[in-house]
Design a protein around this motif. Sequence first.
Motif, mmCIF file in Angstrom:
data_model
loop_
_atom_site.group_PDB
_atom_site.id
_atom_site.type_symbol
_atom_site.label_atom_id
_atom_site.label_comp_id
_atom_site.label_asym_id
_atom_site.label_seq_id
_atom_site.Cartn_x
_atom_site.Cartn_y
_atom_site.Cartn_z
ATOM 1 N N SER A 107 0.826 -1.217 0.000
ATOM 2 C CA SER A 107 0.000 0.000 0.000
ATOM 3 C C SER A 107 0.857 1.263 0.000
ATOM 4 C CB SER A 107 -0.928 -0.007 1.211
ATOM 5 O OG SER A 107 -0.175 -0.084 2.420
ATOM 6 N N THR A 108 2.022 1.208 0.650
ATOM 7 C CA THR A 108 2.908 2.382 0.676
ATOM 8 C C THR A 108 3.378 2.726 -0.733
ATOM 9 O OG1 THR A 108 3.672 1.804 2.898
ATOM 10 C CG2 THR A 108 5.047 3.314 1.620
ATOM 11 N N THR A 109 3.712 1.701 -1.499
ATOM 12 C CA THR A 109 4.158 1.911 -2.878
ATOM 13 C C THR A 109 3.035 2.479 -3.725
ATOM 14 O OG1 THR A 109 5.735 0.087 -2.695
ATOM 15 C CG2 THR A 109 5.094 0.760 -4.921
ATOM 16 N N VAL A 110 1.855 1.898 -3.600
ATOM 17 C CA VAL A 110 0.712 2.363 -4.391
ATOM 18 C C VAL A 110 0.393 3.815 -4.055
ATOM 19 C CG1 VAL A 110 -1.747 2.039 -4.834
ATOM 20 C CG2 VAL A 110 -0.234 0.048 -4.650
ATOM 21 N N ASP A 111 0.409 4.158 -2.753
ATOM 22 C CA ASP A 111 0.123 5.544 -2.352
ATOM 23 C C ASP A 111 1.178 6.504 -2.897
ATOM 24 O OD1 ASP A 111 -2.107 4.700 -1.013
ATOM 25 O OD2 ASP A 111 -1.141 4.679 0.971
ATOM 26 N N ALA A 112 2.445 6.090 -2.864
ATOM 27 C CA ALA A 112 3.515 6.958 -3.361
ATOM 28 C C ALA A 112 3.382 7.176 -4.860
ATOM 29 C CB ALA A 112 4.876 6.346 -3.028
ATOM 30 N N LEU A 113 3.039 6.127 -5.583
ATOM 31 C CA LEU A 113 2.839 6.267 -7.027
ATOM 32 C C LEU A 113 1.643 7.163 -7.325
ATOM 33 C CD1 LEU A 113 3.551 2.581 -8.156
ATOM 34 C CD2 LEU A 113 4.901 4.592 -8.775
ATOM 35 N N ARG A 114 0.587 7.015 -6.538
ATOM 36 C CA ARG A 114 -0.612 7.838 -6.751
ATOM 37 C C ARG A 114 -0.302 9.321 -6.505
ATOM 38 N NH1 ARG A 114 -4.008 4.922 -3.879
ATOM 39 N NH2 ARG A 114 -4.894 3.793 -5.653
ATOM 40 N N ASP A 115 0.591 9.579 -5.538
ATOM 41 C CA ASP A 115 0.962 10.966 -5.253
ATOM 42 C C ASP A 115 1.799 11.573 -6.375
ATOM 43 O OD1 ASP A 115 -0.347 10.890 -2.855
ATOM 44 O OD2 ASP A 115 1.456 10.501 -1.652
ATOM 45 N N ARG A 116 2.629 10.749 -7.042
ATOM 46 C CA ARG A 116 3.578 11.273 -8.026
ATOM 47 C C ARG A 116 3.057 11.239 -9.452
ATOM 48 N NH1 ARG A 116 8.921 10.996 -6.123
ATOM 49 N NH2 ARG A 116 8.890 11.280 -3.856
ATOM 50 N N LEU A 117 2.080 10.368 -9.723
ATOM 51 C CA LEU A 117 1.639 10.194 -11.102
ATOM 52 C C LEU A 117 0.302 10.894 -11.328
ATOM 53 C CD1 LEU A 117 2.530 6.425 -11.729
ATOM 54 C CD2 LEU A 117 3.927 8.462 -12.134
ATOM 55 N N PRO A 118 0.042 11.318 -12.557
ATOM 56 C CA PRO A 118 -1.212 12.023 -12.849
ATOM 57 C C PRO A 118 -2.392 11.069 -12.885
ATOM 58 C CG PRO A 118 0.010 11.679 -14.865
ATOM 59 C CD PRO A 118 0.906 11.207 -13.763
ATOM 60 N N GLU A 119 -3.578 11.630 -12.820
ATOM 61 C CA GLU A 119 -4.793 10.832 -12.959
ATOM 62 C C GLU A 119 -4.787 10.163 -14.331
ATOM 63 O OE1 GLU A 119 -9.661 11.390 -12.641
ATOM 64 O OE2 GLU A 119 -8.306 13.071 -12.235
ATOM 65 N N GLY A 120 -5.156 8.916 -14.367
ATOM 66 C CA GLY A 120 -5.129 8.160 -15.623
ATOM 67 C C GLY A 120 -3.950 7.220 -15.708
ATOM 68 N N ALA A 121 -2.926 7.471 -14.892
ATOM 69 C CA ALA A 121 -1.785 6.551 -14.846
ATOM 70 C C ALA A 121 -2.169 5.318 -14.031
ATOM 71 C CB ALA A 121 -0.583 7.238 -14.219
ATOM 72 N N ASN A 122 -1.569 4.190 -14.358
ATOM 73 C CA ASN A 122 -1.821 2.960 -13.605
ATOM 74 C C ASN A 122 -0.787 2.844 -12.492
ATOM 75 O OD1 ASN A 122 -2.999 0.459 -12.935
ATOM 76 N ND2 ASN A 122 -1.374 -0.620 -14.035
ATOM 77 N N VAL A 123 -1.248 2.866 -11.244
ATOM 78 C CA VAL A 123 -0.335 2.847 -10.108
ATOM 79 C C VAL A 123 -0.090 1.430 -9.595
ATOM 80 C CG1 VAL A 123 -0.936 5.178 -9.424
ATOM 81 C CG2 VAL A 123 -2.228 3.257 -8.462
#
Length: 696
Positions: A327-343
């Motif tokens: 979950s930490t990785t997914v949250d970090a990716l969601r914070d850094r990547l734009p909407e529409g990116a696959n986290v």
Amino acid sequence: MGTLSALFTPERVAVVGATERQGSVGRALVENLTADFDGTVVPVNPNYESVRGLDCVDSVSEADADLVVVAVPAPIAVDVVREAGATGVTNVVVVTAGFGETGGEGVDRERELEAAAAEYDLNLVGPNCLGIISTPVGLNATFAPRSAPPGSISFLSQSGAFVTAVLDWAADQGVGFKDVVSLGNKAVLDETDFVANWGDDEDTDVIVGYLESIEDGRRFVETAREVTRETPVVVVKSGRTEAGAQAASSHTGAMAGRDRAYAAGLREAGVVRADSVQDLFDAARALAGQPVPETNGVAVVTNAGGPGVMATDAVGDGPLSLADFGSTTVDALRDRLPEGANVYNPVDVIGDADNDRLRDAVDIALADGAVGSAVVLAAPTATIDFDRLAADVVDLQATHGLPVTTCLMGEERTRGAADVLSEAGIPTYFDPARAVGSLATLERYRAIRERDRPDPTAYDVDREAANGVLDRARDRNTTRLGVEAMPLLDAYGIPTPAGEVADSPTDALAVAERIGDPVVMKIVSPDILHKSDIGGVKVGIRHEEVYDAYEDLIARARNYQPDATILGVQVQERVDMDASIETIVGANRDPQFGPLVLFGLGGIFVEVMEDTAVRLAPVAETEARAMTEEIQASPLLSGARGRDPVDRGAVAETLGRLSQLVTDFPSILELDVNPLVVRPDGVEAVDLRLTIEPES
């Protein structure tokens, strides 16, 4: 035979047969040696005062060399080798052809060469070879048109032409070599000698080879098994379709043919087998430049959906699995990547990503504890700078210490980036599947290094009784045995149904009465291999039917083959097949690797299905159990469609006992137990067929 390290680090090299003649092997050898060699080159030819500006000597005894390269005609090459040995030379390379490969006199000449090498304890490469290369000292003792670029891969090949092709290809691919050896006829030194040498060489990171044969399979396995604990060995073995099993007289002999023997031997040795030259060097580059992963979880990071899907498919084709991000990785990716990116994995940073976004995604993915390796894919866009991407990947790989491969999907724009990645030991490819395949090779090698290798169980057996069965067969002057040899299995603790061979109807009835009603009756003849094909098996025979069944079986056998040796009829306890599965266990003696054992789905369809696993004997219990799980029909053994699972432990023990039998008795060439009936409560060997050596 001395150590091989001096073979690759000579100070003075003599070329016997050096010449000025354009296009000659002797001239090419001198030219190649004088190009970069740190030591001294001494031409040997009584017909010249100098060759290529170097003073000639008349004989090898005058050269004071520590490596002699022989390029004179075959009829005098043996004398040159003897002279070299007599002067104290230890290392000799014979490039001359005209030996065993030509047959006739050439075979005799090669035996003389072997004798000379043995007399003087020579490290001899060849004959009929291209020569050897060692880049640290600039040694190119070959007549190849180009030398090898330096690197940490040591390479051996049974084909000289293959060496020249690889050297030409490697120059453009960023593949470098430490040592290169053309084995030629392998009169003295063979693949095992060089694997052992390079296994002790700190400057060799990976050993790769092209082999057409292995001279001593057991020695190779024992050597490579130790070497591959620290140094990976990758081999491409030609001749997969060799029809070496055509003369086999058993199911096992037919199915455990030459390529199956090599596959089993290489597996036991811990060697990674490549399917093609491309796979060979893809594997070598990954193993030479990247660390071994700690888990099989792979992260895929891409700026293009299509290549990401291709990479994901490739992950599913091998030993890797997509890492399940925390979950930490997914949250970090969601914070850094734009909407529409696959986290989630595979991570798609989408097509408008710049270098910062792609770097962030790779950095976060590599930090996840479930990730053992990663593949970075990038298609060319206006927002991606490939040179900067390469520098980022090199930096992140070094920071996280995990293996990384890349897929840069371009040509001209990616060349500079590819060079940067190659310099750092990070493989890059155009094809996503190849990038994933390189990571899969690293995972396979991890499994090899971590593989448990227990000793086989030594079972309590009756060798004297087993030897008696084989002696009686030799007394009858027969090499093929059937169910009359079932006591052989009894002697080694392999369960069999109650039964005896009867040589008259009266005797058959007496046996049937001792066993109980009903029984199975089988013709016993070493000349009739497939009893069921001629109606030579009768099932469910009651006591009142035994006389007629006996006479009918004998008549069928006589009609089928009038000159067949008929020993009688086996009367056997009927085995309950309702809760059973028919399997086969067998053994076959390979000329290179010795006894092999086989397990698979049995019965009358065994050669049609060919669903089998093969190992070298003797087999440890863990390997035997792995064989039962390796076949495609393994789910049947686990209790498919409501059936109870069979006793895999009993199957594994049977394989271990059978492997001990064929190891104890080298005279057993082929052996089939088909079927071995397996049930939830054990196993029973219902039928047997074997071939033995007549004189052993």
